[in-house]
Design a protein around this motif. Structure first.
Motif, PDB file in Angstrom:
ATOM      1  N   THR A  10      42.050  53.785  40.085  1.00  0.00           N
ATOM      2  CA  THR A  10      42.424  52.937  40.241  1.00  0.00           C
ATOM      3  C   THR A  10      41.488  51.241  40.098  1.00  0.00           C
ATOM      4  N   GLY A  14      42.627  46.365  35.404  1.00  0.00           N
ATOM      5  CA  GLY A  14      41.024  45.813  35.300  1.00  0.00           C
ATOM      6  C   GLY A  14      39.977  45.532  34.881  1.00  0.00           C
ATOM      7  N   GLN A  15      39.166  45.328  34.557  1.00  0.00           N
ATOM      8  CA  GLN A  15      38.487  44.868  32.619  1.00  0.00           C
ATOM      9  C   GLN A  15      37.914  46.559  32.527  1.00  0.00           C
ATOM     10  N   ILE A  16      38.046  47.483  33.757  1.00  0.00           N
ATOM     11  CA  ILE A  16      36.914  48.187  33.379  1.00  0.00           C
ATOM     12  C   ILE A  16      37.459  49.723  33.444  1.00  0.00           C
ATOM     13  N   LEU A  41      46.502  53.336  39.938  1.00  0.00           N
ATOM     14  CA  LEU A  41      47.463  52.236  41.352  1.00  0.00           C
ATOM     15  C   LEU A  41      46.347  50.859  40.723  1.00  0.00           C
ATOM     16  N   ILE A  43      47.067  46.765  43.188  1.00  0.00           N
ATOM     17  CA  ILE A  43      48.296  45.584  43.308  1.00  0.00           C
ATOM     18  C   ILE A  43      49.396  45.400  43.254  1.00  0.00           C
ATOM     19  N   ALA A  46      49.519  42.652  39.922  1.00  0.00           N
ATOM     20  CA  ALA A  46      48.417  43.508  38.399  1.00  0.00           C
ATOM     21  C   ALA A  46      49.529  44.775  37.725  1.00  0.00           C
ATOM     22  N   VAL A  87      37.886  52.239  41.161  1.00  0.00           N
ATOM     23  CA  VAL A  87      37.459  51.345  40.823  1.00  0.00           C
ATOM     24  C   VAL A  87      37.779  50.360  41.462  1.00  0.00           C
ATOM     25  N   GLY A  88      38.802  49.724  41.366  1.00  0.00           N
ATOM     26  CA  GLY A  88      39.581  48.981  42.708  1.00  0.00           C
ATOM     27  C   GLY A  88      39.109  48.257  43.932  1.00  0.00           C
ATOM     28  N   ILE A 108      40.566  48.216  51.406  1.00  0.00           N
ATOM     29  CA  ILE A 108      41.052  48.737  50.900  1.00  0.00           C
ATOM     30  C   ILE A 108      40.639  50.305  50.944  1.00  0.00           C
ATOM     31  N   GLY A 129      34.269  50.971  42.525  1.00  0.00           N
ATOM     32  CA  GLY A 129      34.259  49.103  43.010  1.00  0.00           C
ATOM     33  C   GLY A 129      33.260  49.215  44.842  1.00  0.00           C
ATOM     34  N   ASN A 130      32.761  47.700  43.939  1.00  0.00           N
ATOM     35  CA  ASN A 130      31.301  47.623  44.743  1.00  0.00           C
ATOM     36  C   ASN A 130      31.457  47.479  46.371  1.00  0.00           C
ATOM     37  N   LEU A 157      25.549  54.392  36.173  1.00  0.00           N
ATOM     38  CA  LEU A 157      24.841  53.013  35.885  1.00  0.00           C
ATOM     39  C   LEU A 157      23.530  52.550  35.241  1.00  0.00           C
ATOM     40  N   HIS A 186      23.542  51.303  45.430  1.00  0.00           N
ATOM     41  CA  HIS A 186      23.584  50.720  43.941  1.00  0.00           C
ATOM     42  C   HIS A 186      23.432  49.571  44.532  1.00  0.00           C
ATOM     43  N   SER A 236      29.547  44.091  33.904  1.00  0.00           N
ATOM     44  CA  SER A 236      29.338  44.932  32.591  1.00  0.00           C
ATOM     45  C   SER A 236      30.595  45.465  32.965  1.00  0.00           C
TER      46      SER A 236
HETATM   47  P1  NAX Z   1      38.366  43.588  37.672  1.00  0.00           P
HETATM   48  O1  NAX Z   1      38.217  42.238  38.972  1.00  0.00           O
HETATM   49  O2  NAX Z   1      38.703  43.317  36.638  1.00  0.00           O
HETATM   50  O3  NAX Z   1      39.327  44.605  37.977  1.00  0.00           O
HETATM   51  C1  NAX Z   1      39.385  45.207  39.597  1.00  0.00           C
HETATM   52  C2  NAX Z   1      41.142  45.211  39.308  1.00  0.00           C
HETATM   53  O4  NAX Z   1      40.627  46.114  40.725  1.00  0.00           O
HETATM   54  C3  NAX Z   1      41.756  44.418  39.621  1.00  0.00           C
HETATM   55  O5  NAX Z   1      42.762  44.518  38.581  1.00  0.00           O
HETATM   56  C4  NAX Z   1      43.043  44.069  40.740  1.00  0.00           C
HETATM   57  O6  NAX Z   1      43.696  43.591  40.846  1.00  0.00           O
HETATM   58  C5  NAX Z   1      42.591  45.331  41.694  1.00  0.00           C
HETATM   59  N1  NAX Z   1      42.698  46.578  42.783  1.00  0.00           N
HETATM   60  C6  NAX Z   1      41.837  45.044  43.333  1.00  0.00           C
HETATM   61  N2  NAX Z   1      42.105  45.653  45.112  1.00  0.00           N
HETATM   62  C7  NAX Z   1      43.467  46.875  44.810  1.00  0.00           C
HETATM   63  C8  NAX Z   1      43.665  47.757  45.847  1.00  0.00           C
HETATM   64  N3  NAX Z   1      44.020  47.693  47.295  1.00  0.00           N
HETATM   65  N4  NAX Z   1      44.225  48.708  44.781  1.00  0.00           N
HETATM   66  C9  NAX Z   1      44.268  48.913  43.077  1.00  0.00           C
HETATM   67  N5  NAX Z   1      43.969  48.714  42.883  1.00  0.00           N
HETATM   68  C10 NAX Z   1      43.475  47.280  43.463  1.00  0.00           C
HETATM   69  O7  NAX Z   1      36.975  44.274  37.859  1.00  0.00           O
HETATM   70  P2  NAX Z   1      36.276  45.259  37.185  1.00  0.00           P
HETATM   71  O8  NAX Z   1      34.560  44.731  36.427  1.00  0.00           O
HETATM   72  O9  NAX Z   1      36.710  45.989  36.424  1.00  0.00           O
HETATM   73  O10 NAX Z   1      35.374  45.943  38.102  1.00  0.00           O
HETATM   74  C11 NAX Z   1      35.892  46.965  39.374  1.00  0.00           C
HETATM   75  C12 NAX Z   1      35.293  47.157  40.366  1.00  0.00           C
HETATM   76  O11 NAX Z   1      33.908  48.260  40.141  1.00  0.00           O
HETATM   77  C13 NAX Z   1      33.725  45.774  40.921  1.00  0.00           C
HETATM   78  O12 NAX Z   1      34.092  45.862  42.603  1.00  0.00           O
HETATM   79  C14 NAX Z   1      32.837  45.940  40.229  1.00  0.00           C
HETATM   80  O13 NAX Z   1      31.548  45.769  41.427  1.00  0.00           O
HETATM   81  C15 NAX Z   1      32.771  47.609  40.367  1.00  0.00           C
HETATM   82  N6  NAX Z   1      31.036  47.555  39.132  1.00  0.00           N
HETATM   83  C16 NAX Z   1      30.423  48.561  40.223  1.00  0.00           C
HETATM   84  C17 NAX Z   1      29.782  48.956  38.711  1.00  0.00           C
HETATM   85  C18 NAX Z   1      28.815  49.857  39.905  1.00  0.00           C
HETATM   86  O14 NAX Z   1      27.862  50.385  38.423  1.00  0.00           O
HETATM   87  N7  NAX Z   1      28.773  50.848  41.121  1.00  0.00           N
HETATM   88  C19 NAX Z   1      29.004  48.295  37.751  1.00  0.00           C
HETATM   89  C20 NAX Z   1      30.532  47.360  37.298  1.00  0.00           C
HETATM   90  C21 NAX Z   1      31.028  46.543  38.332  1.00  0.00           C
HETATM   91  O15 NAX Z   1      30.506  45.801  38.200  1.00  0.00           O
END
Ligand code: NAX
Length: 324
Positions: A10, A14-16, A41, A43, A46, A87-88, A108, A129-130, A157, A186, A236
């Motif tokens: 999911t 996004g970046q990850i 998956l 939204i 996107a 992840v999303g 979500i 996802g955090n 991580l 975390h 990151s």
């Molecule tokens: P991005 O904002 O680049 O990407 C997130 C993506 O999720 C976006 O493309 C968005 O459209 C999508 N999204 C939002 N709601 C959604 C839904 N209901 N269903 C499907 N997709 C949905 O963030 P990114 O840098 O990729 O980070 C993703 C998540 O990982 C964030 O919550 C971030 O805080 C978390 N992290 C967790 C880490 C960990 O160690 N547990 C470390 C890295 C990162 O900070």
């Protein structure tokens, strides 16, 4: 040829996702001989960007990539997946406090938990996802027909950061460090335990002093995410994708090492039952277990309990919001 393993991601646009998808597709999750089908998956707004990422996946001509399905409906995307990487999530925006973030993201994970429960009852679910631990708790509690063991959150991580920083300090390779583990949430309360960490068979705490651990090591590991944002101008991503793969690969394929996994607590070491907290774990035959019988001194115990208290407070907040 073999039936492809279905892996859902999911937040795939996004970046990850941009780092994660290519590595899964190239065989770094399950090996070069296991075909994989990606189920992505996002939204609705996107999906266009995600189509572009899929074009690039095509352009890699990965022999292990058996197919890609994209969409915005969790029930369609999660259908029969073997693994789901959640992840999303919504990033914290200006003026949002932690409670707002929990509420926004909570929704979500109630929906995705319920969808997994309905269409992927055997999936291994890993939340990146955090706030990852509490999001995993929400998904778990909204999937009543699935076993709690099927829900993990990512602290790998933190684990990899902790390992790498210790290796650097001691001038050894990361391979010489064993049994290191992260405990707790975390967030900046996570606790890397060096007392049970071995460096070439020796306790790490014999090689570094307590002042360094307390004043430098723990705070540096805990604030590494912020340091990356400051340096890179973005959070990151490649390292988070790498950790997500490490965790899921070890969960699916097993490992001989002790690894950090946030898993539903069974009350081990006094960590309250039911919260999803990081522990040293071993994995065999697709099942993780918390390493038992470790000695924890007062310093470790205090840190672990403080981090568990954060998790209990997050749990109470999402309970009040009616998300669990
Ligand atoms: P991005 O904002 O680049 O990407 C997130 C993506 O999720 C976006 O493309 C968005 O459209 C999508 N999204 C939002 N709601 C959604 C839904 N209901 N269903 C499907 N997709 C949905 O963030 P990114 O840098 O990729 O980070 C993703 C998540 O990982 C964030 O919550 C971030 O805080 C978390 N992290 C967790 C880490 C960990 O160690 N547990 C470390 C890295 C990162 O900070």
């Amino acid at each position: 040829s073999a039936t492809p393993v279905k892996v859902a991601v999911t937040g795939a646009a996004g970046q990850i996702g941009y780092s994660l998808l290519f590595r899964i597709a190239s065989g770094e999750l399950l090996g070069k001989d296991t075909p994989v089908e990606l189920r992505l998956l996002e939204i609705t707004p996107a999906l266009k960007a995600l189509e572009g990422v899929v074009m690039e996946l095509d352009d890699c001509a990965f022999p292990t990539l058996a197919g890609v399905v994209i969409g915005d409906d969790p029930e369609e995307i999660f259908a029969d997946v073997d693994g789901a990487m959640l992840v999303g999530a919504m990033p914290r925006k200006e003026g949002m406090d932690r409670a707002d973030l929990l509420a926004a993201n909570g929704k979500i994970f109630t929906g995705q938990g319920a969808a997994l429960n309905k269409v992927a009852p055997k999936a291994k679910v890993l939340v990146t996802g955090n706030p990852a631990n509490t999001n995993a708790l929400i998904a778990m509690r909204n999937a009543p027909d699935m076993a709690p063991e099927q829900f993990n959150a990512l602290t790998r991580l933190d684990h990899n950061r902790a390992k790498s920083m210790l290796a650097k300090k001691l001038g050894v390779s990361v391979a010489e460090i064993k049994d290191l583990a992260i405990w707790g949430n975390h967030d900046d309360s996570m606790y890397p335990d060096l007392f049970n960490t071995k460096v070439n068979g020796k306790a790490a705490t014999e090689l570094v002093d307590q002042t360094w651990i307390t004043e430098e090591y723990i705070p540096t590991v805990a604030t590494r995410g912020g340091a990356i944002i400051k340096a890179r101008g973005a959070s990151s991503a490649a390292s988070a994708a790498n950790a997500t793969i490490d965790h899921m690969r070890d969960w699916m394929l097993g490992t001989d090492e002790v690894v950090s996994m946030s898993v539903p607590s069974d009350g081990s070491y006094g960590v309250p039952e039911g919260i999803i907290s990081s522990f040293p774990c071993r994995v065999r035959g697709g099942k993780w277990e918390i390493v038992q019988g470790l000695e924890l001194g007062d310093f470790s115990r205090e840190r672990i309990m403080a981090s568990a208290a954060r998790l209990e407070s997050e749990r109470d907040q999402v309970q009040q919001l009616g998300l669990i």
